[in-house]
Design a protein around this motif. Structure first.
Motif, short mmCIF file in Angstrom:
data_model
loop_
_atom_site.label_atom_id
_atom_site.label_comp_id
_atom_site.label_asym_id
_atom_site.label_seq_id
_atom_site.Cartn_x
_atom_site.Cartn_y
_atom_site.Cartn_z
N ILE A 133 43.16 41.93 42.33
CA ILE A 133 43.98 40.84 42.88
C ILE A 133 45.36 40.81 42.22
O ILE A 133 46.39 40.76 42.90
N LYS A 134 45.39 40.85 40.91
CA LYS A 134 46.67 40.81 40.19
C LYS A 134 47.56 41.99 40.54
O LYS A 134 48.77 41.84 40.69
N SER A 135 46.96 43.15 40.68
CA SER A 135 47.71 44.34 41.08
C SER A 135 48.30 44.15 42.48
O SER A 135 49.45 44.52 42.74
N GLY A 136 47.52 43.56 43.38
CA GLY A 136 48.00 43.30 44.74
C GLY A 136 49.13 42.29 44.77
O GLY A 136 50.08 42.42 45.57
N ILE A 137 49.08 41.31 43.90
CA ILE A 137 50.16 40.32 43.81
C ILE A 137 51.42 41.00 43.25
O ILE A 137 52.51 40.84 43.79
N ALA A 138 51.24 41.79 42.19
CA ALA A 138 52.37 42.46 41.55
C ALA A 138 53.07 43.44 42.50
O ALA A 138 54.29 43.60 42.45
N ASN A 144 51.33 35.57 46.45
CA ASN A 144 51.29 35.12 45.07
C ASN A 144 50.57 33.77 45.01
O ASN A 144 51.17 32.72 44.84
N ILE A 145 49.27 33.86 45.16
CA ILE A 145 48.38 32.70 45.07
C ILE A 145 47.61 32.86 43.76
O ILE A 145 47.35 33.98 43.32
N ASN A 146 47.23 31.78 43.16
CA ASN A 146 46.48 31.83 41.91
C ASN A 146 45.28 32.79 42.07
O ASN A 146 44.42 32.58 42.92
N PRO A 147 45.24 33.85 41.25
CA PRO A 147 44.15 34.83 41.38
C PRO A 147 42.75 34.21 41.25
O PRO A 147 41.81 34.65 41.91
N GLU A 148 42.63 33.18 40.43
CA GLU A 148 41.31 32.57 40.24
C GLU A 148 40.82 31.87 41.52
O GLU A 148 39.63 31.86 41.81
N VAL A 149 41.75 31.31 42.27
CA VAL A 149 41.39 30.68 43.55
C VAL A 149 40.93 31.75 44.54
O VAL A 149 39.94 31.57 45.25
N ILE A 150 41.64 32.87 44.57
CA ILE A 150 41.26 33.97 45.47
C ILE A 150 39.87 34.49 45.09
O ILE A 150 39.00 34.66 45.95
#
Length: 190
Positions: A133-138, A144-150
């Motif tokens: 998820i973080k890699s996809g956001i970066a 850019n949604i809170n990774p924990e919510v995803i």
């Protein structure tokens, strides 16, 4: 089709009973009765109910862990990795919903090193998911949604799919994979 060996029959039967009644409520006598054999005969194949639980939970957890490790290392986009994670959950749900129910509901009955091992695998799995998820956001592949919510939204759905899937008719495996991927990913794709 090759007949199942007795140990596999015992494990499958126990997983079904664990799903229906919960691990704590099932006895070795219940398993034997469901198989129409004497309880003493079970011990020729299985040492204890705890051994059955370990065999069920650890095998599924190792499959999840091994596969997500392969997904993380693959040279694919974030979206393709997430699609593979969704497909993994669907594949296991369709193949063995009873074992998946046991994994989700009864893991806390594991003891000692098996419990520690399971918790480590679960944490590693979630960390791998988080890294995807973080890699996809970066890389601006996903919003850019809170990774924990995803992670919570996706894993809550995927981990409980076994509760819903068996009750709904008319879904092929491929239509479920396509629809589930579309529903879970459309809210986060850029």
């Amino acid at each position: 089709m090759k007949p199942l060996d007795r140990k596999t029959e015992i494990i499958n039967c126990a997983a079904k009973l664990f799903k229906e009644k919960g691990y704590s409520a099932v006895t070795m006598r219940d398993i034997a009765q469901a198989l129409d054999i004497k309880a003493a005969s079970l011990y020729n194949h299985i040492k204890s109910k705890q051994e059955i639980l370990v065999l069920i939970v650890i095998e599924i957890a190792e499959e999840f862990t091994k596969t997500i490790n392969e997904i993380v290392l693959s040279k694919t986009t974030t979206i393709q990795k997430l699609e593979k994670v969704i497909q993994l959950h669907i594949d296991i749900t369709i193949r063995n919903p009873e074992a998946l129910a046991c994994l989700n509901n009864d893991w806390m009955h594991l003891t000692d090193k098996e419990l520690t091992y399971f918790i480590k695998m679960r944490e590693d799995y979630e960390e791998n998911f988080r890294n995807i998820i973080k890699s996809g956001i970066a890389s601006n592949e996903i919003k850019n949604i809170n990774p924990e919510v995803i992670i919570f939204s996706m894993l809550s759905t995927l981990r409980t799919l076994y509760l819903w899937y068996g009750k709904k008719k008319g879904f092929t495996e491929s239509s479920l994979k396509n629809n589930m991927s579309e529903v879970l990913l459309n809210g986060i794709i850029m």
